[in-house]
Design a protein around this motif. Structure first.
Motif, PDB file in Angstrom:
ATOM      1  N   ASP A  86      16.033 -13.320  -2.161  1.00  0.00           N
ATOM      2  CA  ASP A  86      15.032 -14.039  -1.375  1.00  0.00           C
ATOM      3  C   ASP A  86      15.394 -13.977   0.101  1.00  0.00           C
ATOM      4  OD1 ASP A  86      12.980 -15.598  -3.076  1.00  0.00           O
ATOM      5  OD2 ASP A  86      14.868 -15.890  -4.152  1.00  0.00           O
ATOM      6  N   ASP A  87      14.379 -13.755   0.955  1.00  0.00           N
ATOM      7  CA  ASP A  87      14.561 -13.756   2.405  1.00  0.00           C
ATOM      8  C   ASP A  87      13.922 -15.032   2.935  1.00  0.00           C
ATOM      9  OD1 ASP A  87      14.516 -13.410   5.139  1.00  0.00           O
ATOM     10  OD2 ASP A  87      13.664 -11.396   5.075  1.00  0.00           O
ATOM     11  N   PHE A  88      14.738 -15.935   3.434  1.00  0.00           N
ATOM     12  CA  PHE A  88      14.247 -17.229   3.900  1.00  0.00           C
ATOM     13  C   PHE A  88      14.017 -17.270   5.403  1.00  0.00           C
ATOM     14  CE2 PHE A  88      16.626 -18.125  -0.017  1.00  0.00           C
ATOM     15  CZ  PHE A  88      15.590 -18.664  -0.757  1.00  0.00           C
ATOM     16  N   GLN A  89      14.168 -16.143   6.081  1.00  0.00           N
ATOM     17  CA  GLN A  89      13.990 -16.117   7.528  1.00  0.00           C
ATOM     18  C   GLN A  89      12.530 -16.310   7.912  1.00  0.00           C
ATOM     19  OE1 GLN A  89      15.729 -12.744   9.441  1.00  0.00           O
ATOM     20  NE2 GLN A  89      15.077 -13.367  11.467  1.00  0.00           N
ATOM     21  N   GLU A  90      11.615 -15.806   7.105  1.00  0.00           N
ATOM     22  CA  GLU A  90      10.195 -15.876   7.447  1.00  0.00           C
ATOM     23  C   GLU A  90       9.503 -16.944   6.610  1.00  0.00           C
ATOM     24  OE1 GLU A  90       8.632 -11.918   7.370  1.00  0.00           O
ATOM     25  OE2 GLU A  90      10.226 -11.152   8.632  1.00  0.00           O
ATOM     26  N   TRP A  91       8.423 -16.616   5.986  1.00  0.00           N
ATOM     27  CA  TRP A  91       7.543 -17.558   5.324  1.00  0.00           C
ATOM     28  C   TRP A  91       7.954 -17.972   3.914  1.00  0.00           C
ATOM     29  CZ3 TRP A  91       5.816 -15.420   0.873  1.00  0.00           C
ATOM     30  CH2 TRP A  91       5.877 -14.032   0.787  1.00  0.00           C
ATOM     31  N   GLY A  92       8.833 -17.242   3.288  1.00  0.00           N
ATOM     32  CA  GLY A  92       9.164 -17.494   1.887  1.00  0.00           C
ATOM     33  C   GLY A  92       9.933 -18.788   1.686  1.00  0.00           C
ATOM     34  N   PHE A  93       9.716 -19.385   0.546  1.00  0.00           N
ATOM     35  CA  PHE A  93      10.500 -20.541   0.141  1.00  0.00           C
ATOM     36  C   PHE A  93      10.644 -20.514  -1.370  1.00  0.00           C
ATOM     37  CE2 PHE A  93       6.317 -22.163  -0.732  1.00  0.00           C
ATOM     38  CZ  PHE A  93       6.475 -23.035  -1.789  1.00  0.00           C
ATOM     39  N   GLY A  94      11.575 -21.250  -1.849  1.00  0.00           N
ATOM     40  CA  GLY A  94      11.684 -21.403  -3.280  1.00  0.00           C
ATOM     41  C   GLY A  94      12.708 -20.518  -3.930  1.00  0.00           C
ATOM     42  N   ASN A  95      12.491 -20.349  -5.216  1.00  0.00           N
ATOM     43  CA  ASN A  95      13.427 -19.663  -6.084  1.00  0.00           C
ATOM     44  C   ASN A  95      12.661 -19.205  -7.317  1.00  0.00           C
ATOM     45  OD1 ASN A  95      13.317 -21.918  -7.965  1.00  0.00           O
ATOM     46  ND2 ASN A  95      14.485 -23.034  -6.415  1.00  0.00           N
ATOM     47  N   PRO A  96      13.319 -18.668  -8.319  1.00  0.00           N
ATOM     48  CA  PRO A  96      12.587 -18.138  -9.472  1.00  0.00           C
ATOM     49  C   PRO A  96      11.754 -19.152 -10.260  1.00  0.00           C
ATOM     50  CG  PRO A  96      14.793 -17.238  -9.412  1.00  0.00           C
ATOM     51  CD  PRO A  96      14.738 -18.312  -8.375  1.00  0.00           C
ATOM     52  N   THR A  97      11.846 -20.424  -9.921  1.00  0.00           N
ATOM     53  CA  THR A  97      11.044 -21.413 -10.648  1.00  0.00           C
ATOM     54  C   THR A  97       9.602 -21.476 -10.164  1.00  0.00           C
ATOM     55  OG1 THR A  97      11.628 -23.247  -9.171  1.00  0.00           O
ATOM     56  CG2 THR A  97      13.080 -22.842 -11.071  1.00  0.00           C
ATOM     57  N   ILE A  98       9.306 -20.839  -9.014  1.00  0.00           N
ATOM     58  CA  ILE A  98       7.930 -20.845  -8.509  1.00  0.00           C
ATOM     59  C   ILE A  98       7.373 -19.427  -8.518  1.00  0.00           C
ATOM     60  CG2 ILE A  98       8.315 -22.894  -7.063  1.00  0.00           C
ATOM     61  CD1 ILE A  98       8.312 -20.974  -4.656  1.00  0.00           C
ATOM     62  N   ASP A  99       6.069 -19.320  -8.427  1.00  0.00           N
ATOM     63  CA  ASP A  99       5.392 -18.028  -8.467  1.00  0.00           C
ATOM     64  C   ASP A  99       5.878 -17.126  -7.339  1.00  0.00           C
ATOM     65  OD1 ASP A  99       3.076 -16.072  -7.880  1.00  0.00           O
ATOM     66  OD2 ASP A  99       2.524 -16.984  -9.811  1.00  0.00           O
ATOM     67  N   GLU A 100       5.979 -15.851  -7.648  1.00  0.00           N
ATOM     68  CA  GLU A 100       6.461 -14.835  -6.703  1.00  0.00           C
ATOM     69  C   GLU A 100       5.667 -14.815  -5.392  1.00  0.00           C
ATOM     70  OE1 GLU A 100       9.188 -11.704  -5.899  1.00  0.00           O
ATOM     71  OE2 GLU A 100       9.114 -12.917  -7.713  1.00  0.00           O
ATOM     72  N   LYS A 101       4.385 -15.146  -5.426  1.00  0.00           N
ATOM     73  CA  LYS A 101       3.552 -15.077  -4.221  1.00  0.00           C
ATOM     74  C   LYS A 101       3.992 -16.058  -3.133  1.00  0.00           C
ATOM     75  CE  LYS A 101      -0.103 -18.084  -6.034  1.00  0.00           C
ATOM     76  NZ  LYS A 101      -1.482 -18.105  -6.492  1.00  0.00           N
ATOM     77  N   TYR A 102       4.800 -17.055  -3.478  1.00  0.00           N
ATOM     78  CA  TYR A 102       5.293 -18.019  -2.502  1.00  0.00           C
ATOM     79  C   TYR A 102       6.690 -17.669  -1.991  1.00  0.00           C
ATOM     80  CZ  TYR A 102       1.459 -20.687  -4.446  1.00  0.00           C
ATOM     81  OH  TYR A 102       0.226 -21.088  -4.879  1.00  0.00           O
ATOM     82  N   ARG A 103       7.252 -16.630  -2.568  1.00  0.00           N
ATOM     83  CA  ARG A 103       8.612 -16.224  -2.214  1.00  0.00           C
ATOM     84  C   ARG A 103       8.563 -14.934  -1.393  1.00  0.00           C
ATOM     85  NH1 ARG A 103      11.378 -15.410  -7.655  1.00  0.00           N
ATOM     86  NH2 ARG A 103      13.202 -15.092  -6.335  1.00  0.00           N
ATOM     87  N   ASN A 104       9.470 -14.771  -0.493  1.00  0.00           N
ATOM     88  CA  ASN A 104       9.604 -13.555   0.295  1.00  0.00           C
ATOM     89  C   ASN A 104      10.810 -12.788  -0.253  1.00  0.00           C
ATOM     90  OD1 ASN A 104       9.338 -11.603   2.238  1.00  0.00           O
ATOM     91  ND2 ASN A 104      10.296 -12.797   3.853  1.00  0.00           N
ATOM     92  N   THR A 105      10.585 -12.130  -1.390  1.00  0.00           N
ATOM     93  CA  THR A 105      11.692 -11.432  -2.036  1.00  0.00           C
ATOM     94  C   THR A 105      11.782  -9.988  -1.549  1.00  0.00           C
ATOM     95  OG1 THR A 105      10.253 -10.943  -3.905  1.00  0.00           O
ATOM     96  CG2 THR A 105      11.723 -12.823  -4.136  1.00  0.00           C
ATOM     97  N   LYS A 106      12.998  -9.540  -1.434  1.00  0.00           N
ATOM     98  CA  LYS A 106      13.280  -8.154  -1.076  1.00  0.00           C
ATOM     99  C   LYS A 106      13.953  -7.519  -2.288  1.00  0.00           C
ATOM    100  CE  LYS A 106      15.999  -5.244   1.997  1.00  0.00           C
ATOM    101  NZ  LYS A 106      17.046  -5.195   3.027  1.00  0.00           N
ATOM    102  N   ARG A 107      13.287  -6.540  -2.862  1.00  0.00           N
ATOM    103  CA  ARG A 107      13.854  -5.812  -4.000  1.00  0.00           C
ATOM    104  C   ARG A 107      13.900  -4.335  -3.652  1.00  0.00           C
ATOM    105  NH1 ARG A 107      11.319  -9.947  -6.601  1.00  0.00           N
ATOM    106  NH2 ARG A 107      12.596 -11.054  -8.116  1.00  0.00           N
TER     107      ARG A 107
END
Length: 188
Positions: A86-107
């Protein structure tokens, strides 16, 4: 006390009682591999582990993207390989317990080249390629690609490995093992 070397019964791979592999169907194994107790591998996508590879205790490979570890390489105790984070520098928040659309994940895929050694308690982040023969010092955090045959602490190159010496030793290994195992196919 007898130690179990075949928890998963994978041809050419020694695993132990407390080795944990999820997504075994997504993993391609070479031969002569040792995966120690307390290693955790979560393979959502393709993972390729070459021949003559050691993954030491308390190491993990996770993140949801592809991972490749080439022949004659080693991951020391406590190493963390992340193919997703997860990249928390920008808009993303949360963790795997919430939907991916709310997370700023880098894979991104991670690749460890042939003859590499990753030192104890190091972290390799998504998208990193560790070039052939490169070594990473203990406790490093690697965020960028590492050139072949370098010696690194984190992303900083502190020296060069003896490429010629390693390759000469490899040739001796091949000759001795080809003579002992004429029917075994070794790749360069």
């Amino acid at each position: 006390m007898q130690i179990s070397f075949d928890k998963y019964r994978i041809a050419g791979v020694k695993t132990f009682k407390y080795t944990k592999i999820i997504g075994l169907e997504n993993i391609e194994f070479g031969s002569n591999i040792i995966i120690d107790d307390f290693v955790f591998i979560y393979a959502k996508k393709t993972i390729k582990i070459g021949s003559y590879v050691h993954i030491a205790s308390f190491a993990s490979i996770t993140g949801g993207e592809c991972f490749t570890m080439e022949d004659f390489s080693g991951i020391s105790s406590g190493v963390r390989i992340f193919t997703g984070s997860d990249d928390f520098q920008e808009w993303g928040f949360g963790n795997p317990t919430i939907d991916e659309k709310y997370r700023n994940t880098k894979r991104e895929s991670v690749q460890i080249g042939k003859f590499c050694v990753i030192g104890a308690n190091s972290v390799i982040l998504p998208g990193v390629t560790v070039g052939e023969g490169a070594t990473v010092g203990a406790g490093s955090v690697v965020t960028k690609n590492l050139d072949a045959w370098g010696i690194y602490v984190g992303n900083r190159k502190i020296g060069e490995r003896d490429r010629i010496g390693v390759l000469n030793n490899y040739e001796k290994f091949l000759q001795e093992n080809l003579n002992n195992n004429a029917n075994h196919n070794y790749s360069k």
